[in-house]
Design a protein around this motif. Structure first.
Motif, PDB file in Angstrom:
ATOM      1  N   VAL A 179       0.763  -1.254   0.027  1.00  0.00           N
ATOM      2  CA  VAL A 179      -0.066  -0.146  -0.091  1.00  0.00           C
ATOM      3  C   VAL A 179       0.763   1.203  -0.003  1.00  0.00           C
ATOM      4  CG1 VAL A 179      -2.064  -1.270   1.309  1.00  0.00           C
ATOM      5  CG2 VAL A 179      -0.121  -0.034   2.575  1.00  0.00           C
ATOM      6  N   ILE A 180       2.259   1.255  -0.033  1.00  0.00           N
ATOM      7  CA  ILE A 180       3.101   2.299  -0.265  1.00  0.00           C
ATOM      8  C   ILE A 180       2.649   3.123  -1.212  1.00  0.00           C
ATOM      9  CG2 ILE A 180       5.497   3.105  -0.055  1.00  0.00           C
ATOM     10  CD1 ILE A 180       4.467   1.585   2.415  1.00  0.00           C
ATOM     11  N   GLY A 181       2.355   4.668  -1.058  1.00  0.00           N
ATOM     12  CA  GLY A 181       2.302   5.316  -2.304  1.00  0.00           C
ATOM     13  C   GLY A 181       0.903   5.301  -2.792  1.00  0.00           C
ATOM     14  N   THR A 182      -0.289   4.632  -1.979  1.00  0.00           N
ATOM     15  CA  THR A 182      -1.592   4.724  -2.206  1.00  0.00           C
ATOM     16  C   THR A 182      -2.321   5.787  -1.134  1.00  0.00           C
ATOM     17  OG1 THR A 182      -1.974   3.008  -0.838  1.00  0.00           O
ATOM     18  CG2 THR A 182      -1.375   2.408  -3.256  1.00  0.00           C
ATOM     19  N   ASP A 183      -3.504   6.153  -1.976  1.00  0.00           N
ATOM     20  CA  ASP A 183      -4.190   7.163  -1.051  1.00  0.00           C
ATOM     21  C   ASP A 183      -4.654   6.265   0.322  1.00  0.00           C
ATOM     22  OD1 ASP A 183      -6.080   9.548  -0.941  1.00  0.00           O
ATOM     23  OD2 ASP A 183      -6.733   7.891   0.003  1.00  0.00           O
ATOM     24  N   PHE A 184      -4.416   6.824   1.615  1.00  0.00           N
ATOM     25  CA  PHE A 184      -4.546   6.432   2.746  1.00  0.00           C
ATOM     26  C   PHE A 184      -6.011   5.679   2.607  1.00  0.00           C
ATOM     27  CE2 PHE A 184      -6.350  10.485   4.114  1.00  0.00           C
ATOM     28  CZ  PHE A 184      -7.267   9.929   4.741  1.00  0.00           C
ATOM     29  N   GLU A 185      -6.912   6.259   2.270  1.00  0.00           N
ATOM     30  CA  GLU A 185      -8.405   5.461   2.378  1.00  0.00           C
ATOM     31  C   GLU A 185      -8.433   4.172   1.575  1.00  0.00           C
ATOM     32  OE1 GLU A 185     -12.245   7.646   2.548  1.00  0.00           O
ATOM     33  OE2 GLU A 185     -11.052   9.354   2.248  1.00  0.00           O
ATOM     34  N   ASP A 186      -7.729   4.237   0.366  1.00  0.00           N
ATOM     35  CA  ASP A 186      -7.539   3.059  -0.395  1.00  0.00           C
ATOM     36  C   ASP A 186      -7.005   2.086   0.273  1.00  0.00           C
ATOM     37  OD1 ASP A 186      -8.989   4.227  -2.340  1.00  0.00           O
ATOM     38  OD2 ASP A 186      -7.254   5.024  -3.439  1.00  0.00           O
ATOM     39  N   ALA A 187      -5.760   2.330   1.029  1.00  0.00           N
ATOM     40  CA  ALA A 187      -5.055   1.464   1.800  1.00  0.00           C
ATOM     41  C   ALA A 187      -5.749   0.789   2.922  1.00  0.00           C
ATOM     42  CB  ALA A 187      -3.690   2.095   2.446  1.00  0.00           C
ATOM     43  N   ARG A 188      -6.728   1.756   3.764  1.00  0.00           N
ATOM     44  CA  ARG A 188      -7.369   1.162   4.712  1.00  0.00           C
ATOM     45  C   ARG A 188      -8.413   0.341   4.241  1.00  0.00           C
ATOM     46  NH1 ARG A 188     -12.229   4.923   6.909  1.00  0.00           N
ATOM     47  NH2 ARG A 188     -12.910   4.323   4.436  1.00  0.00           N
ATOM     48  N   ASP A 189      -9.047   0.394   3.004  1.00  0.00           N
ATOM     49  CA  ASP A 189     -10.038  -0.371   2.595  1.00  0.00           C
ATOM     50  C   ASP A 189      -9.398  -1.897   2.162  1.00  0.00           C
ATOM     51  OD1 ASP A 189     -11.750   1.456   2.688  1.00  0.00           O
ATOM     52  OD2 ASP A 189     -11.902   2.062   0.605  1.00  0.00           O
ATOM     53  N   GLU A 190      -8.132  -1.752   1.666  1.00  0.00           N
ATOM     54  CA  GLU A 190      -7.324  -2.952   1.341  1.00  0.00           C
ATOM     55  C   GLU A 190      -7.208  -3.809   2.665  1.00  0.00           C
ATOM     56  OE1 GLU A 190      -5.250  -5.521  -1.325  1.00  0.00           O
ATOM     57  OE2 GLU A 190      -6.362  -4.019  -1.598  1.00  0.00           O
ATOM     58  N   LEU A 191      -6.824  -3.108   3.870  1.00  0.00           N
ATOM     59  CA  LEU A 191      -6.582  -3.777   4.927  1.00  0.00           C
ATOM     60  C   LEU A 191      -7.835  -4.483   5.423  1.00  0.00           C
ATOM     61  CD1 LEU A 191      -4.373  -1.241   6.818  1.00  0.00           C
ATOM     62  CD2 LEU A 191      -3.720  -3.507   5.969  1.00  0.00           C
ATOM     63  N   HIS A 192      -9.033  -3.747   5.175  1.00  0.00           N
ATOM     64  CA  HIS A 192     -10.547  -4.251   5.642  1.00  0.00           C
ATOM     65  C   HIS A 192     -10.637  -5.545   4.910  1.00  0.00           C
ATOM     66  CE1 HIS A 192     -14.386  -4.188   7.132  1.00  0.00           C
ATOM     67  NE2 HIS A 192     -14.777  -4.102   5.983  1.00  0.00           N
ATOM     68  N   GLU A 193     -10.324  -5.291   3.582  1.00  0.00           N
ATOM     69  CA  GLU A 193     -10.655  -6.941   2.755  1.00  0.00           C
ATOM     70  C   GLU A 193      -9.883  -8.143   3.241  1.00  0.00           C
ATOM     71  OE1 GLU A 193     -10.029  -5.926  -1.217  1.00  0.00           O
ATOM     72  OE2 GLU A 193     -11.614  -4.274  -1.576  1.00  0.00           O
ATOM     73  N   ARG A 194      -8.790  -7.584   3.988  1.00  0.00           N
ATOM     74  CA  ARG A 194      -8.026  -8.963   4.513  1.00  0.00           C
ATOM     75  C   ARG A 194      -8.301  -9.080   5.803  1.00  0.00           C
ATOM     76  NH1 ARG A 194      -2.446  -9.526   1.286  1.00  0.00           N
ATOM     77  NH2 ARG A 194      -3.048  -8.565  -0.750  1.00  0.00           N
ATOM     78  N   ARG A 195      -9.231  -8.360   6.440  1.00  0.00           N
ATOM     79  CA  ARG A 195      -9.748  -8.650   7.893  1.00  0.00           C
ATOM     80  C   ARG A 195      -8.363  -8.287   8.603  1.00  0.00           C
ATOM     81  NH1 ARG A 195     -12.523 -14.530   8.458  1.00  0.00           N
ATOM     82  NH2 ARG A 195     -12.778 -13.573  10.651  1.00  0.00           N
ATOM     83  N   LEU A 196      -7.709  -7.000   8.446  1.00  0.00           N
ATOM     84  CA  LEU A 196      -6.800  -6.638   9.191  1.00  0.00           C
ATOM     85  C   LEU A 196      -7.368  -5.218   9.802  1.00  0.00           C
ATOM     86  CD1 LEU A 196      -3.506  -7.372   6.734  1.00  0.00           C
ATOM     87  CD2 LEU A 196      -4.242  -8.622   8.960  1.00  0.00           C
ATOM     88  N   SER A 197      -6.948  -4.952  10.870  1.00  0.00           N
ATOM     89  CA  SER A 197      -7.216  -3.725  11.507  1.00  0.00           C
ATOM     90  C   SER A 197      -6.280  -2.688  11.054  1.00  0.00           C
ATOM     91  CB  SER A 197      -7.305  -3.528  13.143  1.00  0.00           C
ATOM     92  OG  SER A 197      -8.349  -4.631  13.547  1.00  0.00           O
TER      93      SER A 197
END
Length: 228
Positions: free
Chosen positions: A100-118
């Motif tokens: 997620v380096i270099g991506t918008d922080f909201e997109d990074a948050r959604d990526e973590l949510h899909e992987r069931r990570l906090s």
């Protein structure tokens, strides 16, 4: 008739040329002394031969490199190495921190949510909304539910507080999280949301806290007073 030797003593020699009795006695005594002296000397010589200490055995020494009979090598001891404890990386789950380096922080948050990570957002003092680094690092093996910290280049942006009154108290966390806000429950987490602070549509910033008052009273007032 008697001769002139009336004391009964004998002369050193008889008239026939044989030695006298006194000479015989003296000669025998001298011979005995000489024999005794010779016997003692011989005994001392024999004793001297017996007293010679035997040759001492050579002292035992440790074998050296030049020894003709080296000792057998000591057998090596094999120690078993304990197996390393199993981690999430060795369980075969394959769950890692996404790139997620270099991506918008909201997109990074959604990526973590899909992987069931906090996630946890740490905003910086620069400009922009991109993720500069993560902790754990990208590609690190993690377990489900692990909190990943996202370090954002710029400051926290503004957000609008949603209207929560009348909803179930258990739904407040998810709804506030969508707006980057966190709930606080001064009166507990059960019942219906009676009141909130700040009020709906107020302007807040990401990572701000919203107080949610849950519960029901006959008069409709919240079941507890807000925290100072």
């Amino acid at each position: 008739m008697t001769d002139g030797n009336t004391g009964g003593q004998f002369s050193p020699g008889d008239g026939d040329g044989r030695p006298g009795r006194m000479a015989v006695v003296l000669g025998g005594g001298l011979a005995a002394v000489l024999l005794a002296a010779l016997g003692a000397t011989g005994g001392w010589l024999l004793a001297g031969e017996d007293d010679v200490p035997p040759e001492e055995p050579a002292a035992a020494t440790s074998p050296t490199a030049g020894s003709s009979s080296p000792t057998a090598p000591r057998p090596s001891v094999t120690r078993s190495t304990p197996s390393a404890p199993r981690t999430s990386a060795s369980t075969g789950s394959g769950l890692t921190v996404p790139p997620v380096i270099g991506t918008d922080f909201e997109d990074a948050r959604d990526e973590l949510h899909e992987r069931r990570l906090s996630w946890r957002l740490v905003f910086g003092t620069g400009a922009g909304r991109t993720v500069e680094r993560t902790e754990p690092a990208v590609g690190a093996a993690v377990k489900r539910g692990t909190t990943v910290t996202l370090y954002v280049s710029g400051p926290a942006p503004t957000s609008t507080v949603p209207d929560l009154v009348g909803e179930n108290c258990s739904e407040a966390a998810e709804e506030l999280g969508e707006e980057g806000l966190f709930p606080r429950y001064p009166t507990g987490r059960s019942g219906t949301i009676q009141r909130q602070e700040p009020a709906a549509d107020a302007v807040a910033r990401w990572n701000d806290t919203v107080q949610v008052f849950c519960g029901a009273q006959p008069d409709g007032s919240p079941s507890g007073s807000p925290a100072p």
